[in-house]
Design a protein around this motif. Structure first.
Motif, PDB file in Angstrom:
ATOM      1  N   ASN A   1      46.339  32.744  47.525  1.00  0.00           N
ATOM      2  CA  ASN A   1      47.489  33.292  46.815  1.00  0.00           C
ATOM      3  C   ASN A   1      47.148  34.606  46.119  1.00  0.00           C
ATOM      4  O   ASN A   1      45.979  34.937  45.913  1.00  0.00           O
ATOM      5  CB  ASN A   1      47.978  32.280  45.772  1.00  0.00           C
ATOM      6  N   VAL A   2      48.173  35.343  45.754  1.00  0.00           N
ATOM      7  CA  VAL A   2      48.001  36.513  44.884  1.00  0.00           C
ATOM      8  C   VAL A   2      48.129  36.035  43.442  1.00  0.00           C
ATOM      9  O   VAL A   2      49.074  35.327  43.098  1.00  0.00           O
ATOM     10  CB  VAL A   2      49.058  37.589  45.190  1.00  0.00           C
ATOM     11  N   ASP A   3      47.163  36.404  42.602  1.00  0.00           N
ATOM     12  CA  ASP A   3      47.122  35.897  41.230  1.00  0.00           C
ATOM     13  C   ASP A   3      47.049  37.057  40.250  1.00  0.00           C
ATOM     14  O   ASP A   3      46.082  37.831  40.249  1.00  0.00           O
ATOM     15  CB  ASP A   3      45.910  34.984  41.054  1.00  0.00           C
ATOM     16  N   GLY A   4      48.060  37.187  39.416  1.00  0.00           N
ATOM     17  CA  GLY A   4      48.143  38.301  38.492  1.00  0.00           C
ATOM     18  C   GLY A   4      47.127  38.259  37.374  1.00  0.00           C
ATOM     19  O   GLY A   4      46.746  39.305  36.845  1.00  0.00           O
ATOM     20  N   ALA A   5      46.667  37.068  36.986  1.00  0.00           N
ATOM     21  CA  ALA A   5      45.715  36.974  35.881  1.00  0.00           C
ATOM     22  C   ALA A   5      44.342  37.489  36.287  1.00  0.00           C
ATOM     23  O   ALA A   5      43.730  38.306  35.592  1.00  0.00           O
ATOM     24  CB  ALA A   5      45.626  35.535  35.392  1.00  0.00           C
ATOM     25  N   SER A   6      43.837  37.011  37.400  1.00  0.00           N
ATOM     26  CA  SER A   6      42.493  37.403  37.831  1.00  0.00           C
ATOM     27  C   SER A   6      42.503  38.669  38.679  1.00  0.00           C
ATOM     28  O   SER A   6      41.472  39.326  38.828  1.00  0.00           O
ATOM     29  CB  SER A   6      41.860  36.270  38.649  1.00  0.00           C
ATOM     30  N   GLY A   7      43.662  38.990  39.249  1.00  0.00           N
ATOM     31  CA  GLY A   7      43.728  40.120  40.172  1.00  0.00           C
ATOM     32  C   GLY A   7      43.372  39.744  41.592  1.00  0.00           C
ATOM     33  O   GLY A   7      43.157  40.615  42.440  1.00  0.00           O
ATOM     34  N   TRP A   8      43.327  38.428  41.873  1.00  0.00           N
ATOM     35  CA  TRP A   8      43.003  37.998  43.238  1.00  0.00           C
ATOM     36  C   TRP A   8      44.103  38.464  44.196  1.00  0.00           C
ATOM     37  O   TRP A   8      45.280  38.274  43.937  1.00  0.00           O
ATOM     38  CB  TRP A   8      42.868  36.482  43.302  1.00  0.00           C
ATOM     39  N   GLY A   9      43.686  39.094  45.275  1.00  0.00           N
ATOM     40  CA  GLY A   9      44.644  39.695  46.197  1.00  0.00           C
ATOM     41  C   GLY A   9      44.988  41.127  45.832  1.00  0.00           C
ATOM     42  O   GLY A   9      45.689  41.811  46.580  1.00  0.00           O
ATOM     43  N   VAL A  10      44.497  41.591  44.662  1.00  0.00           N
ATOM     44  CA  VAL A  10      44.731  42.961  44.192  1.00  0.00           C
ATOM     45  C   VAL A  10      43.427  43.753  44.206  1.00  0.00           C
ATOM     46  O   VAL A  10      43.397  44.906  44.631  1.00  0.00           O
ATOM     47  CB  VAL A  10      45.340  42.958  42.774  1.00  0.00           C
ATOM     48  N   THR A  11      42.338  43.133  43.753  1.00  0.00           N
ATOM     49  CA  THR A  11      41.062  43.846  43.674  1.00  0.00           C
ATOM     50  C   THR A  11      40.477  44.065  45.061  1.00  0.00           C
ATOM     51  O   THR A  11      40.759  43.326  46.015  1.00  0.00           O
ATOM     52  CB  THR A  11      40.039  43.065  42.828  1.00  0.00           C
ATOM     53  N   ASN A  12      39.625  45.068  45.150  1.00  0.00           N
ATOM     54  CA  ASN A  12      38.940  45.342  46.416  1.00  0.00           C
ATOM     55  C   ASN A  12      38.031  44.183  46.814  1.00  0.00           C
ATOM     56  O   ASN A  12      37.918  43.855  47.999  1.00  0.00           O
ATOM     57  CB  ASN A  12      38.123  46.631  46.302  1.00  0.00           C
ATOM     58  N   GLU A  13      37.385  43.566  45.818  1.00  0.00           N
ATOM     59  CA  GLU A  13      36.469  42.464  46.119  1.00  0.00           C
ATOM     60  C   GLU A  13      37.206  41.282  46.723  1.00  0.00           C
ATOM     61  O   GLU A  13      36.760  40.676  47.705  1.00  0.00           O
ATOM     62  CB  GLU A  13      35.724  42.042  44.848  1.00  0.00           C
ATOM     63  N   SER A  14      38.370  40.926  46.158  1.00  0.00           N
ATOM     64  CA  SER A  14      39.128  39.784  46.695  1.00  0.00           C
ATOM     65  C   SER A  14      39.727  40.113  48.059  1.00  0.00           C
ATOM     66  O   SER A  14      39.810  39.246  48.932  1.00  0.00           O
ATOM     67  CB  SER A  14      40.227  39.366  45.720  1.00  0.00           C
TER      68      SER A  14
ATOM     69  N   MET B   1      41.090  25.184  34.663  1.00  0.00           N
ATOM     70  CA  MET B   1      41.020  26.479  35.325  1.00  0.00           C
ATOM     71  C   MET B   1      41.802  26.411  36.626  1.00  0.00           C
ATOM     72  O   MET B   1      41.945  25.339  37.220  1.00  0.00           O
ATOM     73  CB  MET B   1      39.554  26.848  35.619  1.00  0.00           C
ATOM     74  N   ARG B   2      42.299  27.592  37.068  1.00  0.00           N
ATOM     75  CA  ARG B   2      42.909  27.727  38.386  1.00  0.00           C
ATOM     76  C   ARG B   2      42.081  28.737  39.178  1.00  0.00           C
ATOM     77  O   ARG B   2      41.793  29.824  38.680  1.00  0.00           O
ATOM     78  CB  ARG B   2      44.367  28.179  38.277  1.00  0.00           C
ATOM     79  N   ILE B   3      41.715  28.356  40.378  1.00  0.00           N
ATOM     80  CA  ILE B   3      40.924  29.222  41.248  1.00  0.00           C
ATOM     81  C   ILE B   3      41.828  29.731  42.358  1.00  0.00           C
ATOM     82  O   ILE B   3      42.239  28.960  43.234  1.00  0.00           O
ATOM     83  CB  ILE B   3      39.733  28.469  41.861  1.00  0.00           C
ATOM     84  N   PRO B   4      42.186  31.015  42.351  1.00  0.00           N
ATOM     85  CA  PRO B   4      42.997  31.533  43.451  1.00  0.00           C
ATOM     86  C   PRO B   4      42.193  31.553  44.742  1.00  0.00           C
ATOM     87  O   PRO B   4      41.000  31.880  44.733  1.00  0.00           O
ATOM     88  CB  PRO B   4      43.386  32.933  42.987  1.00  0.00           C
ATOM     89  N   VAL B   5      42.837  31.186  45.832  1.00  0.00           N
ATOM     90  CA  VAL B   5      42.171  31.169  47.142  1.00  0.00           C
ATOM     91  C   VAL B   5      42.991  31.972  48.143  1.00  0.00           C
ATOM     92  O   VAL B   5      42.585  33.032  48.593  1.00  0.00           O
ATOM     93  CB  VAL B   5      41.949  29.729  47.651  1.00  0.00           C
TER      94      VAL B   5
END
Length: 627
Positions: A90-103, A84-88
């Motif tokens: 970075n912006v991550d297109g798979a999980s939406g990290w950096g895109v979602t309101n929660e992140s 697994m990769r856990i975005p911290v």
């Protein structure tokens, strides 16, 4: 192999031939040269059994820093498979990290940074061993620390450390529990750093920080002499130690940072720092409210500076709690510091700071980091020699005291230039001496060519027997700087499903409640002027809403709740041509906000394969022209 055969047809010289013929440029001034060693032979019958067959599980979780990617990766050990990769950061297109309101809430006021440089992942402790609760990781690029919840393997807090430039060394307090995460500010800067004293290094300094493990706020800081590098903690909760280069000087250039004959390992007295802060004996700097005490100079109640060879790098605590080991980098030695002498050092009962040094074994060229097996042996990476050296700590102490004893047990070639190494449970009192991972900086002839940017090389070494045996290597991108190897028994709280009351999406739940929406049951569109909130469920293979209408220019918030309860059954939400893509795992709620700036029909679809009819899991956003 001849040097001629090492050169490729275009006349370029391979890394192997180049290093065999020239001095390593970064330390040429120190007179250190290097040559490449023969390829290591892989052990066919290692004691541990490296194979993890289908249907079997790995024994250890490995938490790898993602280096310049800004993420953390989970590998299984000993299989070395990436799980697994856990975005911290970075912006991550798979999980939406950096895109979602929660992140974005987690990223906070640093969300505009779209990069990170992760170095040191470390887990929380209880009584000197891992408790499986959190992993922390630093962002050297943007002076941040991120915290990962290990129950869901998601980053839940990010803190930008005040009063510093670059968080480098990072370690949790080991006992009695992780109250603090210790953070080194590496680069010295003027204070206040507001445009005054720009080129006057005499006004520069950095600080050592105590980050509260639960609140993720900085409880206190200590001003130090010099640049801080790596850090570690003892097993009593009383002391932490950091390597410090150009300590007691004002060096900012390469030559200046290397000019001292000796640098230092700085010892921090945690109890003394806490007492001063409790008593109000502190200052604040640069507009921050964080209490700051001054640990510069000799005989402060907060620090002691132990002279060690110049430019020390790694700082590692032995699992028996007896020693700090500072690694030399520009010296062939490491420095062994007796932790049980530190009380006397702070009490003024020793003649010099060097009286806490009990050994300084010579190991080879470029020692960077030391790991342990729990049987009295240490394993140090030799960057320039491209080796791991196994040595016995007590024998090194005997040799320091004048006995004729050989403390080096073995040297093993690795490929090439290892930085960090890590043993299974080796940073805890439960070091078990089964596996060691060497994280090598170069791999130039180990794998198929990938163009001009080559992968690094992570190598797995069996250390369960008397001899180290190299059993596996594999490519890694980009520069996975460090790792932590945790026995799977410590990870009892890992969840397969989100719980509906999880605080991670509590703010989104609160918004829905204000709108009168029950997320688990309702599929509704709420209009509030030019703001539109679309609530929908997801159950394979349908979204609860297959069409909604907005006007061009509307601010649209889409909230999706995954009602599936089957492990693995994740959904995705992609709004085409709007830069919107995120994951919704089972029982999770996730949301995104964007502007519907293009009139027309825009499809949204599920991006995670969830069902035989997955391709049909979709809907339309109809964007009308404004009136």
């Amino acid at each position: 192999m001849s040097q001629d055969s090492e050169n490729n047809e275009s006349g370029k010289v391979s890394r192997r031939a180049f290093l065999g013929a020239t001095a390593f440029s970064g330390v040429a001034g120190a007179g250190l040269a290097t040559g490449l060693l023969p390829r290591a032979t892989f052990a066919a019958n290692n004691e541990n059994g490296v194979a993890v067959h289908p249907g079997e599980l790995d024994e250890y979780y490995g938490f790898w820093s993602g280096g310049q990617s800004g993420e953390v990766r989970i590998l299984g050990v000993p299989s070395m498979r990436e799980l697994m990769r856990i975005p911290v950061f970075n912006v991550d297109g798979a999980s939406g990290w950096g895109v979602t309101n929660e992140s974005k809430r987690v990223l906070g006021d640093t969300a505009h940074f779209q990069n990170g440089d992760t170095h040191h992942p470390h887990m929380s402790f209880q009584d000197g061993t891992y408790d499986g609760k959190y992993v922390w990781i630093n962002d050297k690029a943007n002076s941040r620390v991120g915290r990962i919840r290990c129950d869901v393997m998601v980053t839940d807090r990010i803190t930008r450390i005040p009063n510093i430039t670059s968080v480098h060394g990072l370690r949790p307090q080991k006992a009695p529990y992780t109250k603090y995460v210790f953070c080194n500010g590496e680069f010295v800067i003027p204070h206040p750093n507001d445009g005054r004293d720009l080129d006057d290094p005499s006004k520069y300094f950095t600080v050592f920080s105590g980050l509260n493990a639960e609140t993720m706020e900085v409880d206190w800081q200590v001003i130090v002499d010099g640049n801080l590098d790596n850090t570690d903690a003892d097993y009593t909760g009383k002391y932490a130690a950091s390597t410090c280069y150009q300590g007691r000087g004002e060096g900012v250039t390469l030559a200046e940072t290397m000019r001292n004959e000796r640098d230092h390992a700085v010892i921090f007295n945690i109890e003394a720092i806490e007492k001063a802060v409790e008593a109000g004996d502190y200052i604040t700097i640069d507009g921050s409210k964080v209490p700051v005490v001054d640990g510069r100079g000799d005989n402060t109640p907060f620090t002691r500076y132990i002279p060690v060879p110049k430019s020390p790098h790694g700082l590692n605590t032995s699992p028996d709690g007896k020693y700090f080991v500072a690694n030399g980098k520009l010296s062939p030695t490491v420095t062994v510091i007796a932790i049980d002498r530190l009380d006397d050092l702070f009490a003024g009962k020793l003649k010099t700071e060097r009286d806490v040094v009990v050994a300084e074994p010579e190991l080879g060229l470029g020692p960077l980091h030391t790991a342990y097996d729990g049987r009295g042996n240490a394993y140090t990476t030799l960057f320039i020699d491209s080796q791991i050296v196994k040595w016995n700590v007590e024998d090194a102490i005997r040799a320091y005291n004048g006995e004729e004893v050989n403390y080096v047990r073995q040297k093993l070639d690795v490929h090439y230039q290892p930085g960090h190494n890590h043993t299974t449970m080796g940073e805890t009192k439960e070091a078990d001496g089964k596996w060691l991972v060497a994280l090598c900086k170069f791999s130039k002839d180990r794998f198929l060519s990938t163009g001009v940017l080559k992968p690094e090389n992570d190598q797995l070494i069996d250390i369960s027997g008397d001899e180290m045996k190299l059993v596996h290597d594999g490519p890694a991108f980009a520069e996975p700087h460090d790792c932590t190897l945790v026995h799977r028994s410590k990870m009892r709280n890992v969840q397969s499903l989100w719980t509906r009351d999880d605080p991670f999406f509590a703010e989104t739940v609160a918004m829905a409640k204000e709108d009168g929406v029950t997320l688990e049951a309702d599929n509704k569109v709420i209009r509030d002027g030019n703001k539109v909130r679309v609530y929908m469920t997801a159950v394979a293979p349908v979204f609860g809403i297959d069409k909604f209408t907005v006007k061009q220019g509307d601010e649209v918030t889409v909230v999706v709740t995954n009602l599936d309860r089957i492990e693995d059954l994740a959904h995705g939400f992609v709004m085409t041509n709007h830069g919107v893509s995120f994951n919704i795992s089972p029982q999770q709620t996730a949301s995104v906000t964007f502007v519907a700036d293009q009139p027309g029909v825009h499809w949204y679809y599920c991006s995670f394969f969830c069902h035989a009819m997955h391709m049909e899991m979709r809907g339309r956003m109809l964007v009308e022209l404004p009136e």
